[in-house]
Design a protein around this motif. Structure first.
Motif, PDB file in Angstrom:
ATOM      1  N   SER A   2       0.821  -1.123   0.057  1.00  0.00           N
ATOM      2  CA  SER A   2      -0.059   0.087  -0.129  1.00  0.00           C
ATOM      3  C   SER A   2       0.776   1.168  -0.162  1.00  0.00           C
ATOM      4  CB  SER A   2      -0.891  -0.301   1.122  1.00  0.00           C
ATOM      5  OG  SER A   2      -0.155   0.037   2.531  1.00  0.00           O
ATOM      6  N   PHE A   3       2.029   1.176   0.538  1.00  0.00           N
ATOM      7  CA  PHE A   3       2.933   2.440   0.399  1.00  0.00           C
ATOM      8  C   PHE A   3       4.492   1.762   0.624  1.00  0.00           C
ATOM      9  CE2 PHE A   3       4.476   2.400   4.905  1.00  0.00           C
ATOM     10  CZ  PHE A   3       3.682   1.488   5.547  1.00  0.00           C
ATOM     11  N   SER A   4       5.379   2.666   0.385  1.00  0.00           N
ATOM     12  CA  SER A   4       6.590   2.500   0.239  1.00  0.00           C
ATOM     13  C   SER A   4       7.440   2.623   1.548  1.00  0.00           C
ATOM     14  CB  SER A   4       7.289   3.179  -1.226  1.00  0.00           C
ATOM     15  OG  SER A   4       8.543   3.013  -1.066  1.00  0.00           O
ATOM     16  N   ILE A   5       7.858   1.525   1.985  1.00  0.00           N
ATOM     17  CA  ILE A   5       8.956   1.650   3.140  1.00  0.00           C
ATOM     18  C   ILE A   5      10.190   2.717   2.843  1.00  0.00           C
ATOM     19  CG2 ILE A   5      10.291   0.582   5.022  1.00  0.00           C
ATOM     20  CD1 ILE A   5       7.210   0.325   5.297  1.00  0.00           C
ATOM     21  N   THR A   6      10.568   2.261   1.237  1.00  0.00           N
ATOM     22  CA  THR A   6      11.728   3.007   1.076  1.00  0.00           C
ATOM     23  C   THR A   6      11.653   4.409   1.197  1.00  0.00           C
ATOM     24  OG1 THR A   6      12.253   1.229  -0.543  1.00  0.00           O
ATOM     25  CG2 THR A   6      13.272   3.244  -0.958  1.00  0.00           C
ATOM     26  N   LEU A   7      10.281   4.940   0.469  1.00  0.00           N
ATOM     27  CA  LEU A   7      10.020   6.391   0.543  1.00  0.00           C
ATOM     28  C   LEU A   7      10.103   6.818   1.829  1.00  0.00           C
ATOM     29  CD1 LEU A   7       7.456   6.561  -2.410  1.00  0.00           C
ATOM     30  CD2 LEU A   7      10.318   7.323  -2.284  1.00  0.00           C
ATOM     31  N   VAL A   8       9.478   6.210   2.698  1.00  0.00           N
ATOM     32  CA  VAL A   8       9.268   6.561   4.192  1.00  0.00           C
ATOM     33  C   VAL A   8      10.849   6.767   4.674  1.00  0.00           C
ATOM     34  CG1 VAL A   8       8.729   5.911   6.602  1.00  0.00           C
ATOM     35  CG2 VAL A   8       7.208   5.496   4.922  1.00  0.00           C
ATOM     36  N   ILE A   9      11.495   5.792   4.503  1.00  0.00           N
ATOM     37  CA  ILE A   9      13.102   6.009   4.981  1.00  0.00           C
ATOM     38  C   ILE A   9      13.708   7.159   4.374  1.00  0.00           C
ATOM     39  CG2 ILE A   9      15.476   4.855   4.931  1.00  0.00           C
ATOM     40  CD1 ILE A   9      13.898   2.130   5.003  1.00  0.00           C
ATOM     41  N   ILE A  10      13.564   7.384   3.169  1.00  0.00           N
ATOM     42  CA  ILE A  10      14.143   8.448   2.385  1.00  0.00           C
ATOM     43  C   ILE A  10      13.617   9.746   2.783  1.00  0.00           C
ATOM     44  CG2 ILE A  10      14.291   9.780   0.199  1.00  0.00           C
ATOM     45  CD1 ILE A  10      14.367   7.169  -1.261  1.00  0.00           C
ATOM     46  N   ILE A  11      12.472  10.054   3.177  1.00  0.00           N
ATOM     47  CA  ILE A  11      11.762  11.111   3.974  1.00  0.00           C
ATOM     48  C   ILE A  11      12.367  11.519   5.232  1.00  0.00           C
ATOM     49  CG2 ILE A  11       9.715  12.175   4.513  1.00  0.00           C
ATOM     50  CD1 ILE A  11       8.339  10.990   2.133  1.00  0.00           C
ATOM     51  N   ILE A  12      12.324  10.576   5.915  1.00  0.00           N
ATOM     52  CA  ILE A  12      12.722  10.731   7.461  1.00  0.00           C
ATOM     53  C   ILE A  12      14.301  10.838   7.256  1.00  0.00           C
ATOM     54  CG2 ILE A  12      13.313   9.576   9.713  1.00  0.00           C
ATOM     55  CD1 ILE A  12      10.836   7.867   9.098  1.00  0.00           C
ATOM     56  N   THR A  13      14.947  10.244   6.508  1.00  0.00           N
ATOM     57  CA  THR A  13      16.499  10.554   6.221  1.00  0.00           C
ATOM     58  C   THR A  13      16.753  11.991   6.070  1.00  0.00           C
ATOM     59  OG1 THR A  13      17.042   8.135   5.993  1.00  0.00           O
ATOM     60  CG2 THR A  13      18.755   9.624   5.757  1.00  0.00           C
ATOM     61  N   ALA A  14      16.099  12.218   5.086  1.00  0.00           N
ATOM     62  CA  ALA A  14      16.286  13.654   4.360  1.00  0.00           C
ATOM     63  C   ALA A  14      15.814  14.815   5.382  1.00  0.00           C
ATOM     64  CB  ALA A  14      15.471  13.884   3.030  1.00  0.00           C
ATOM     65  N   LEU A  15      14.649  14.664   6.121  1.00  0.00           N
ATOM     66  CA  LEU A  15      14.310  15.643   7.090  1.00  0.00           C
ATOM     67  C   LEU A  15      15.365  15.733   8.205  1.00  0.00           C
ATOM     68  CD1 LEU A  15      10.530  14.969   7.327  1.00  0.00           C
ATOM     69  CD2 LEU A  15      11.759  16.932   6.185  1.00  0.00           C
ATOM     70  N   ILE A  16      15.783  14.706   8.683  1.00  0.00           N
ATOM     71  CA  ILE A  16      16.703  14.710   9.785  1.00  0.00           C
ATOM     72  C   ILE A  16      18.105  15.219   9.416  1.00  0.00           C
ATOM     73  CG2 ILE A  16      18.117  13.392  11.699  1.00  0.00           C
ATOM     74  CD1 ILE A  16      15.688  11.703  11.713  1.00  0.00           C
ATOM     75  N   SER A  17      18.517  14.930   8.333  1.00  0.00           N
ATOM     76  CA  SER A  17      19.816  15.262   7.675  1.00  0.00           C
ATOM     77  C   SER A  17      19.890  16.877   7.507  1.00  0.00           C
ATOM     78  CB  SER A  17      20.041  14.596   6.623  1.00  0.00           C
ATOM     79  OG  SER A  17      20.416  12.971   6.681  1.00  0.00           O
ATOM     80  N   TRP A  18      18.744  17.116   6.807  1.00  0.00           N
ATOM     81  CA  TRP A  18      18.611  18.536   6.646  1.00  0.00           C
ATOM     82  C   TRP A  18      18.548  19.386   8.086  1.00  0.00           C
ATOM     83  CZ3 TRP A  18      19.149  21.362   2.322  1.00  0.00           C
ATOM     84  CH2 TRP A  18      18.741  22.642   2.403  1.00  0.00           C
ATOM     85  N   ARG A  19      17.984  18.832   9.142  1.00  0.00           N
ATOM     86  CA  ARG A  19      17.972  19.874  10.165  1.00  0.00           C
ATOM     87  C   ARG A  19      19.417  19.836  10.897  1.00  0.00           C
ATOM     88  NH1 ARG A  19      18.491  22.408  13.726  1.00  0.00           N
ATOM     89  NH2 ARG A  19      17.513  22.909  15.574  1.00  0.00           N
ATOM     90  N   ALA A  20      20.265  18.769  10.774  1.00  0.00           N
ATOM     91  CA  ALA A  20      21.529  18.526  11.051  1.00  0.00           C
ATOM     92  C   ALA A  20      22.529  19.398  10.262  1.00  0.00           C
ATOM     93  CB  ALA A  20      22.176  16.999  11.034  1.00  0.00           C
ATOM     94  N   PHE A  21      22.341  19.655   8.927  1.00  0.00           N
ATOM     95  CA  PHE A  21      23.043  20.469   8.159  1.00  0.00           C
ATOM     96  C   PHE A  21      23.204  22.086   9.021  1.00  0.00           C
ATOM     97  CE2 PHE A  21      21.899  18.291   3.805  1.00  0.00           C
ATOM     98  CZ  PHE A  21      22.907  17.163   4.398  1.00  0.00           C
ATOM     99  N   GLN A  22      21.987  22.279   9.689  1.00  0.00           N
ATOM    100  CA  GLN A  22      21.711  23.533  10.242  1.00  0.00           C
ATOM    101  C   GLN A  22      22.366  23.665  11.697  1.00  0.00           C
ATOM    102  OE1 GLN A  22      20.387  25.243   7.664  1.00  0.00           O
ATOM    103  NE2 GLN A  22      19.911  23.285   6.650  1.00  0.00           N
ATOM    104  N   ASP A  23      22.548  22.479  12.251  1.00  0.00           N
ATOM    105  CA  ASP A  23      23.012  22.448  13.775  1.00  0.00           C
ATOM    106  C   ASP A  23      24.015  21.198  13.739  1.00  0.00           C
ATOM    107  OD1 ASP A  23      23.037  21.971  16.420  1.00  0.00           O
ATOM    108  OD2 ASP A  23      20.829  21.743  16.700  1.00  0.00           O
ATOM    109  N   ASN A  24      25.303  21.817  13.745  1.00  0.00           N
ATOM    110  CA  ASN A  24      26.559  21.136  14.031  1.00  0.00           C
ATOM    111  C   ASN A  24      26.480  20.055  15.160  1.00  0.00           C
ATOM    112  OD1 ASN A  24      27.707  21.255  11.357  1.00  0.00           O
ATOM    113  ND2 ASN A  24      28.828  23.283  12.190  1.00  0.00           N
TER     114      ASN A  24
END
Length: 207
Positions: A2-24
């Motif tokens: 019904s939905f893609s676990i891969t896309l869920v992993i990508i979204i979570i990883t992208a969001l947390i990584s982007w937040r970490a880009f702003q916060d060393n």
């Protein structure tokens, strides 16, 4: 599915990584740091390092590979084992692959305060090599050789040899040891859940 676990992993990883880009400070707290794992009991780093990346290019490359091969691997596991069990196997492949990728770095650097690593490369390597073993006849195109279809199994062997050599050489700040460990886990996990895939892989190469 019904939905893609891969896309869920990508979204979570992208969001947390982007937040970490702003916060060393956040990035540092989430990186894999064997010295602190051993001496300060920060075991959470075995998992947290997989969702932070050094920069946008690092994030893009890992998620690009995962998007292209993860969804296919997810579909094949769902087709073989059903949605629930297929999803379970896929999550184990990804998460445990990332954990397994830390074993070699941990054993070498538990007392090294200068070693840190981050990124989903080990987990992604696990998925990628599971895909190769599951699909021995697959071919891949490299950006630098766009008109040449390279057998996936041949590229996989070359990749393993390169990562092992570079990890032993130890002159790069890239986590070659984690890449190698994740790849090995992907192969072992497929053999564990479907040994016939290993037999078919060997038969395809030598016949």
């Amino acid at each position: 599915m019904s939905f893609s676990i891969t896309l869920v992993i990508i979204i979570i990883t992208a969001l947390i990584s982007w937040r970490a880009f702003q916060d060393n400070d956040l990035k540092y707290k989430m990186m894999f740091y064997p010295y602190n794992v051993k001496h300060h009991k920060e075991g959470y780093r075995f998992l947290s390092y997989m969702v932070v990346h050094a920069d946008l290019m690092h994030l893009f490359f890992n998620m690009f590979v995962l998007y292209n091969f993860g969804q296919v691997m997810e579909y094949m596991l769902d087709f073989k084992y059903g949605s629930s069990l297929g999803t379970f196997h896929y999550l184990i492949l990804y998460i445990a692959g990332g954990l397994f990728a830390t074993l070699w770095p941990m054993s070498k650097n538990a007392d090294n305060p200068n070693y840190l690593s981050l990124g989903a490369s080990g987990a992604v390597s696990s998925v990628f090599f599971a895909y190769i073993l599951w699909n021995p006849g697959a071919t891949l195109n490299l950006i630098i050789l766009p008109f040449w279809d390279i057998p996936a199994w041949l590229l996989g062997i070359a990749y393993l040899a390169y990562e092992y050599f570079m990890a032993k050489k130890g002159t790069s700040n890239i986590g070659h040891d984690a890449h190698f460990g994740g790849a090995v886990f992907g192969i072992l996990y497929v053999l564990l859940i479907n040994f016939e895939k290993g037999q078919a892989f060997i038969s395809y190469i030598f016949n």
